[in-house]
Design an enzyme around this catalytic site. Sequence first.
Site, mmCIF file in Angstrom:
data_model
loop_
_atom_site.group_PDB
_atom_site.id
_atom_site.type_symbol
_atom_site.label_atom_id
_atom_site.label_comp_id
_atom_site.label_asym_id
_atom_site.label_seq_id
_atom_site.Cartn_x
_atom_site.Cartn_y
_atom_site.Cartn_z
ATOM 1 N N CYS A 183 0.836 -1.201 0.000
ATOM 2 C CA CYS A 183 0.000 0.000 0.000
ATOM 3 C C CYS A 183 0.872 1.254 0.000
ATOM 4 O O CYS A 183 1.331 1.697 1.057
ATOM 5 C CB CYS A 183 -0.940 -0.009 1.200
ATOM 6 S SG CYS A 183 -2.006 1.443 1.267
ATOM 7 N N CYS A 235 -0.502 4.113 2.059
ATOM 8 C CA CYS A 235 -0.312 3.985 3.515
ATOM 9 C C CYS A 235 1.136 4.255 3.908
ATOM 10 O O CYS A 235 1.401 4.933 4.889
ATOM 11 C CB CYS A 235 -0.652 2.576 4.011
ATOM 12 S SG CYS A 235 -2.091 1.817 3.292
ATOM 13 N N ASP A 236 2.068 3.693 3.178
ATOM 14 C CA ASP A 236 3.454 3.637 3.663
ATOM 15 C C ASP A 236 4.450 4.471 2.867
ATOM 16 O O ASP A 236 5.607 4.579 3.260
ATOM 17 C CB ASP A 236 3.926 2.165 3.661
ATOM 18 C CG ASP A 236 3.075 1.309 4.598
ATOM 19 O OD1 ASP A 236 2.604 1.846 5.615
ATOM 20 O OD2 ASP A 236 2.855 0.125 4.307
#
Length: 314
Positions: free
Chosen positions: A136, A139-140
Amino acid sequence: MSEQNHQKVIIIGSGPAGLTAAIYAARANLSPIIFEGDQPGGQLTTTNDVENYPGFVDGISGPELMEVMRKQAVRFGTESRFEYVTKVDFSSKPHQVWVGEKKYTADAVIIATGASARYLGLPSEQKLKGFGVSACATCDGFFYRDKEVFVVGGGDSALEEAGFLTKFASKVYLVHRRDEFRGSKIMRQRVLDNPKVEVLWNTTIKEVLGEPDQGGVVGAILEDTVTGETREQKIDGIFMAIGHTPNTKIFKEFLPMDETGYLITKPDSTATDIEGVFAAGDVRDRVYRQAITAAGNGCMAALEAERYLTELDD
Ligand code: NAP
């Protein structure tokens, strides 16, 4: 069958969609049961820091976010069961749901079983999940400022994630197993025009290098799919973008799905083709796949289920 096995609402799956549906259904006095499945809290439990979920100015860890959602759902009367639904039957009413040999019935069922990111299946990759291996970028990606990363895949997700990661990373290598992209023309061109992206054509990852307790990913062994030659390259992070698989196997017989297995719901609704069965979150969303969109969808499903049950009583 005992009375206690009949519910007004059963929710299957406990990511942001399922737990938000539970909060709304519980607050509507529907006393839902939520079957949390084999990964309670869902995909977010594999993410260390969630910084884009509204309401948490300093961010929150994925497991912690899911724990507070669960507590909120339970506080209003949700019954949380750490059990895995193995079978359903939506061919007659009430709808039937099995956990192993145990059968439950429900007037309304909310499906929030999510999707699972595909991984290469290497033991070294599994070991380093959350320690430099991610699926992701949204997300990261933020954690890779001025670092070098691999994005694996050649579809629209990989092309999109590669472009997104150039906002942070100093260099993005797109690792693709063939010599042409599957993704759309416009996305292909955008990536090829981006000076921070270099495509490693005909390349796969043979092994991910690093140890979780020693800073995580440090590199990978790459293989040329044409010549079979291998080489090692240093890298700070690896983003897998080789597709997602919706968790819909047990619904195949009863609900319409697209060609890749995502459940199809009615326009602007979480209602499926079967009365009283609703679907929310990643199980029906191949586009956004965010915790906040899944949560919003879970809210919709609970409101629609509540409306459906009210009409049943009338
Ligand atoms: P996808 O289109 O199925 O592409 C998966 C990619 O991963 C392919 O390039 C495939 O290689 C590669 N791959 C699969 N298994 C692999 C393995 N074991 N090892 C190495 N590479 C592997 O999946 P997606 O990119 O997630 O897209 C899914 C759907 O969402 C598509 O319909 C896409 O158009 C859509 N989508 C749209 C957007 C957008 O429009 N903004 C953004 C994201 C996704 P091969 O090409 O060799 O098969």
